[in-house]
Design an enzyme around this catalytic site. Structure first.
Site, short mmCIF file in Angstrom:
data_model
loop_
_atom_site.label_atom_id
_atom_site.label_comp_id
_atom_site.label_asym_id
_atom_site.label_seq_id
_atom_site.Cartn_x
_atom_site.Cartn_y
_atom_site.Cartn_z
N GLY A 11 0.82 -1.24 -0.05
CA GLY A 11 -0.09 -0.13 -0.05
C GLY A 11 0.70 1.39 -0.06
N GLU A 16 4.47 -6.23 1.93
CA GLU A 16 4.36 -6.81 0.48
C GLU A 16 3.86 -5.35 -0.70
OE1 GLU A 16 0.46 -8.47 1.32
OE2 GLU A 16 1.50 -10.16 2.26
N PRO A 17 5.32 -4.50 -0.77
CA PRO A 17 4.78 -3.50 -1.66
C PRO A 17 4.68 -3.89 -3.04
CG PRO A 17 7.23 -3.68 -0.98
CD PRO A 17 6.67 -4.86 -0.57
N ARG A 25 3.18 -1.46 -5.96
CA ARG A 25 3.23 -0.17 -6.55
C ARG A 25 4.63 0.52 -6.52
NH1 ARG A 25 -1.33 2.73 -7.61
NH2 ARG A 25 -2.38 1.73 -5.86
N ARG A 75 -7.06 3.16 -14.71
CA ARG A 75 -7.17 3.64 -13.44
C ARG A 75 -7.88 5.22 -13.45
NH1 ARG A 75 -3.26 5.12 -10.87
NH2 ARG A 75 -3.78 4.38 -8.75
N CYS A 117 -14.58 3.98 -27.35
CA CYS A 117 -16.15 4.56 -27.35
C CYS A 117 -16.49 5.11 -25.97
CB CYS A 117 -16.72 3.54 -28.08
SG CYS A 117 -15.87 3.34 -29.57
N GLU A 118 -15.99 6.02 -25.26
CA GLU A 118 -16.57 6.25 -23.88
C GLU A 118 -16.04 7.62 -23.58
OE1 GLU A 118 -16.91 3.92 -20.58
OE2 GLU A 118 -16.83 2.16 -21.52
N TYR A 150 -0.50 -1.37 -11.88
CA TYR A 150 -1.87 -1.31 -12.15
C TYR A 150 -2.24 -0.91 -13.33
CZ TYR A 150 -1.52 -2.85 -7.14
OH TYR A 150 -1.06 -3.50 -6.18
#
Ligand code: LLP
Length: 457
Positions: A269, A311-312, A314, A351, A384-385, A414
């Site tokens: 995190g 547990e990194p 990112r 994201r 298409c958004e 991610y």
């Protein structure tokens, strides 16, 4: 004045001229990233424009030295702890190899991640299997591969694992606890509180009950307690509160069962910068704070210091990645808003659409025309958004035009791991750079890959 030696905007410049010396870009770019006066950006000694020409766009470039440096930072900050890279941030065989060579373990959470790591030769005893819904097959595979630890997340899993280990070598497990600490950049990633699907609640005694059940199984060894609070956390405070609560549970376990549980896994995190001027959570700062609090709490409860696990995900891989896109059109809306549409989008980086995540972008491969000011541009994708926006309000040169190359830093975590097949655009290629050389790690996904999965009668 060195005007006469100033490079032509398209030319390579004169390396002997200090005005042509590349300038470091600084965070959120990888440590070795530079911009030359001619506008080219390079990472790992490789020109991003050349990488885009050679491999095509969209392209994800991974700086091996940057990723390894982040691993070393963790090992230096936590020399006595076990640091496990969270594969969910991004996994490939090469990344598994780099992480293994740097002495980290690996946190996996699916059969796919586990099989890829095993195939890449990752030492199984350094693998930890996570997941809130592990299938019996995943558990059997983990056992067959002899993974070092399994984090149990629910009661059904304890029962299954107990059955699998009865007549076999015992399994070291961690019990995943919900410590009631809310942290993280978005509600969707806050896993340390009640009201979400992960772990055993501390409140009401469910975690204590899970511990009791694990201890009573002959095939299970209670290696430790685990918690994961959330993602992109930039302060130490939530971790310190979690330490208080988990150490209190360790003391309760000692008092009730006479067992000193040896490990404490505080999950991942740790936040990283995405924009210039932002700050992440420095591993050394976190280490100082955690070590102090852990020592204090253990002394208070008269416990031996447990071994820390981290547990990194990112924080190991985000800064190593740079995404490269080719500008396809530049459009000014009726309200004056400028859009630069590129050849990637929410299928390679969901994201911003999912969490409202902010990024920055920079023109690569050429210098802006003399006198071209910076202006706000929304870098949008090709899907298409209307919500397919990659970088909201990027500061880009006013002469931005089709054919330009844009580079987005902090793209390693991610993005590709959550990439999709939307509009059958296909996931981008991934190239690694190191010491001035680039090599393709993962080829671009093509329509043939989609067709290959179809079953034709
Ligand atoms: N350990 C566990 C048990 C986790 O669930 C996670 C992330 C990590 C470690 C690594 O967290 P990190 O250090 O990478 O923050 N897709 C979201 C992030 C989801 C994180 C899920 N679990 C995003 O793009 O922000």
């Amino acid at each position: 004045m060195t005007t006469c030696f100033r490079p032509h905007p398209d030319g390579p410049g004169d390396p002997a001229d200090p005005a042509d010396a590349p300038t470091p870009l600084g965070p959120p770019w990888p440590a070795g990233a530079t911009a030359s006066p001619s506008g080219d950006l390079s990472i790992g000694g490789v020109s991003l424009a050349e990488a885009a020409d050679r491999f095509g766009t969209p392209l994800y470039v991974l700086d091996e030295a940057e990723l390894r440096a982040r691993c070393r930072d963790y090992r230096a900050a936590f020399p006595e702890a076990e640091v496990l890279y969270a594969a969910k941030a991004f996994l490939s065989s090469a990344v598994a190899g780099w992480v293994a060579e740097e002495g980290l373990g690996l946190d996996v959470c699916s059969e796919g991640e586990l099989r890829l790591a095993a195939a890449a030769g990752f030492p199984p005893e350094r693998i930890l299997l996570h997941g809130n819904a592990k299938s019996p097959e995943e558990l059997r595979l983990a056992r067959r591969l002899r993974v070092g630890r399994i984090a149990v997340d629910n009661h059904a899993e304890i029962t299954r694992l107990a059955a699998l280990t009865l007549a076999d070598v015992p399994q070291r497990v961690l019990v995943r606890v919900v410590p009631e600490v809310a942290a993280g950049h978005h509600e969707a990633v806050r896993t340390g509180v009640t009201g979400q699907k992960f772990g055993f609640a501390l409140e009401g005694g469910d975690a204590a009950e899970a511990v009791r059940r694990v201890l009573e199984q002959p095939g299970l060894i209670l290696a430790g307690l685990h918690c994961h609070l959330g993602s992109q956390i930039t302060s130490t405070e939530p971790y310190l509160t979690a330490v208080d609560r988990l150490v209190a549970l360790l003391a309760e376990i000692r008092d009730r069962h006479g067992v000193q549980v040896p490990e404490l896994d505080l999950g991942g995190g740790h936040g990283v910068p995405y924009l210039p001027g932002e700050r992440g959570l420095d591993p050394h700062h976190l280490a100082d704070a955690l070590h102090g609090r852990l020592a204090e709490q253990c002394a208070l409860h008269r416990l031996d210091l447990p071994r820390l696990l981290l547990e990194p995900g990112r924080a190991v891989v985000a800064s190593a990645g740079v995404a490269l896109y080719r500008v396809l059109t530049v459009k000014t809306g009726a309200d004056g808003r400028v859009f630069a549409a590129v050849d990637g989008g929410m299928s390679d980086n969901p994201r911003p659409a999912l969490y409202g995540s902010r990024y920055c972008a920079r023109l690569a491969g050429r210098a802006p025309a003399a006198g071209a000011a910076l202006r706000e541009v929304d870098v949008v994708g090709r899907h298409c958004e209307a919500g397919d926006v990659l970088v909201r309000a990027a500061r880009l040169p006013a002469d931005l035009r089709p054919g330009d190359l844009l580079a987005v830093p902090a793209a390693g975590a991610y993005q590709l791991s959550m990439a999709s097949g939307y509009n059958l655009v296909g996931r981008p290629a991934v190239a690694a750079v190191r010491d001035g050389r680039a090599r393709l790690l993962i080829r671009r996904e093509t329509v043939e890959d989609f067709r290959a999965r179809e079953v034709h009668a």
